[in-house]
Design an enzyme around this catalytic site. Structure first.
Site, short mmCIF file in Angstrom:
data_model
loop_
_atom_site.label_atom_id
_atom_site.label_comp_id
_atom_site.label_asym_id
_atom_site.label_seq_id
_atom_site.Cartn_x
_atom_site.Cartn_y
_atom_site.Cartn_z
N HIS A 181 0.51 4.72 -8.56
CA HIS A 181 -0.50 4.98 -9.58
C HIS A 181 -0.01 5.92 -10.67
CE1 HIS A 181 -4.41 5.30 -11.40
NE2 HIS A 181 -4.43 6.60 -11.23
N ASP A 182 0.85 6.86 -10.32
CA ASP A 182 1.35 7.85 -11.30
C ASP A 182 2.42 7.28 -12.23
OD1 ASP A 182 -0.16 10.09 -11.02
OD2 ASP A 182 1.33 11.28 -9.96
N ASP A 203 0.57 0.34 -6.89
CA ASP A 203 -0.60 1.21 -7.01
C ASP A 203 -1.59 0.89 -5.89
OD1 ASP A 203 -2.83 2.69 -7.78
OD2 ASP A 203 -2.66 2.18 -9.90
N ARG A 256 -5.89 18.14 -3.19
CA ARG A 256 -4.75 17.81 -4.05
C ARG A 256 -3.67 17.05 -3.28
NH1 ARG A 256 -3.45 16.32 -9.03
NH2 ARG A 256 -1.41 17.06 -9.70
N SER A 301 -6.31 5.50 -15.85
CA SER A 301 -6.89 5.86 -14.55
C SER A 301 -8.41 6.00 -14.69
CB SER A 301 -6.22 7.14 -14.04
OG SER A 301 -6.60 7.44 -12.73
#
Length: 369
Positions: A346-347, A313, A214, A145
């Protein structure tokens, strides 16, 4: 519980790319496995925006690390063969010098007096930590990332310091969608009255701003496919809803995001978050190629590289990772490009351990330290 964290004192003054310098600064790091006699079997991992250097458990700190199932004997990062190092980014509050650290000139926290931070500064600080261990050339540099962008800067700024490279879910520059999301995250923090131009404390802390930042992040770290699969339109039970709260949470996905925000709040310094977020937006490898990303990438010279991306992503789209692979090939590297269809977006590198282990472990198995 012990603390496996160690520290490297940076050169003083430590010059920053965008002006100014730090004095008495340091970065935190952790290690796994043994360094061989030639100091040639070292792997450096550079992290995303929020993780600490605690990527995996070890004898000093048995707590679960953020990449726990990837590091250890016989795992993808095989500590029977390699000496694995994870450095906490300069500017992060997980042990490295950051806006929450005390400025030696005043004895008070830097806050917004911290110099402007670039990912090149993160790269240079990590390089000093590695060379401080007597390591002249890394067997492999790994960037995840934001850390993938820092890794590109590391290889550009320090030629011949890296044999091979693993690029994980990253980009050669921030694209407008990612910049827009991070801009909104920063705005949420700055508009919280408790942020107070960076002059907050524990008693008056920008909880609301950090919570929204967040939540925005979590939304972009996963894919729409996963949101649909996990939550659909399932509503909360009546006893889980907020009584007498106009427009309160009604769906499970809202409650899930709130839980994530609560767990994150007060675990990361808001000013550090702002600095690292903006550093991610500023990074552009095209600066090293007369405005051309591929020319910038072509200035990086490694023997082999593995570039991994995920089709779902939205923050670091797959085509950006294809660009990295193309650019590294143009510089003469033997490049493997792996496009995964993990639904986690993305995670995925933190969740889809099976596929990432297979790709990374397979790549590293071919290396001779």
């Amino acid at each position: 519980m012990g603390d496996a964290r160690r520290y490297h004192q940076l050169s003083s003054p430590f010059p920053m790319k965008r002006g100014g310098a730090l004095r008495g600064a340091r970065v935190a790091y952790e290690t796994w496995g043994e360094l061989d006699a030639d100091r040639a079997n070292a792997i450096l991992i550079l992290t995303g925006l929020s993780p600490s250097a605690h990527a995996a458990s070890n004898a000093e700190d048995p707590s679960h690390g953020w990449w726990e199932d990837m590091i250890g004997p016989g795992r993808a990062f095989d500590t029977d063969r390699f000496h694995v190092i994870c450095v906490n980014s300069l500017g992060s509050d997980k042990g490295s010098t950051c806006p929450a650290s005390n400025d030696p000139a005043t004895g008070a926290p830097y806050r917004l007096d911290f110099p402007e931070l670039a990912l090149e500064d993160v790269a240079n600080a990590a390089y000093e930590a590695v060379t401080g261990m007597g390591i002249v050339r890394l067997a492999c540099l790994v960037g995840c990332s934001m850390g993938g962008m820092s890794a590109l800067a590391y290889m550009l700024l320090h030629p011949k310091s890296v044999r091979t490279h693993i690029s994980v879910d990253t980009a050669p520059q921030a694209q407008p969608f990612a910049i827009a999301i991070r801009s909104l995250q920063r705005e949420a923090i700055r508009l919280d009255p408790h942020w107070n131009n960076g002059q907050y404390d524990d008693a008056s802390y920008p909880e609301h701003g950090m919570s929204i930042a967040r939540k925005l992040g979590v939304i972009t770290y996963r894919s729409a496919m996963e949101w649909n699969g996990r939550f659909a339109r399932i509503r909360l039970e009546p006893d889980q809803r907020e009584e007498n709260e106009p427009f309160g949470f009604e769906f499970q996905v809202e409650s899930y995001l709130e839980g994530h925000a609560r767990r994150f709040n007060r675990t990361f310094d808001p000013n550090s978050y702002l600095y690292l977020s903006r550093a991610s937006d500023w990074f552009d490898i095209g600066e090293y190629g007369e405005g051309d990303v591929l020319k910038g990438l072509a200035r990086i010279h490694v023997e082999q590289a593995l570039v991994i991306g995920v089709s779902t992503d939205i923050l670091f789209p797959l085509e950006q990772q294809e660009t990295i692979a193309t650019g590294l090939r143009a510089s003469g590297a033997d490049v493997d490009f792996v496009a995964l269809d993990s639904p986690q977006g993305h995670d995925a590198f933190l969740v889809d351990i099976e596929n990432y282990s297979r790709a990374i472990g397979g790549f590293l198995a071919t290396l001779n330290p």
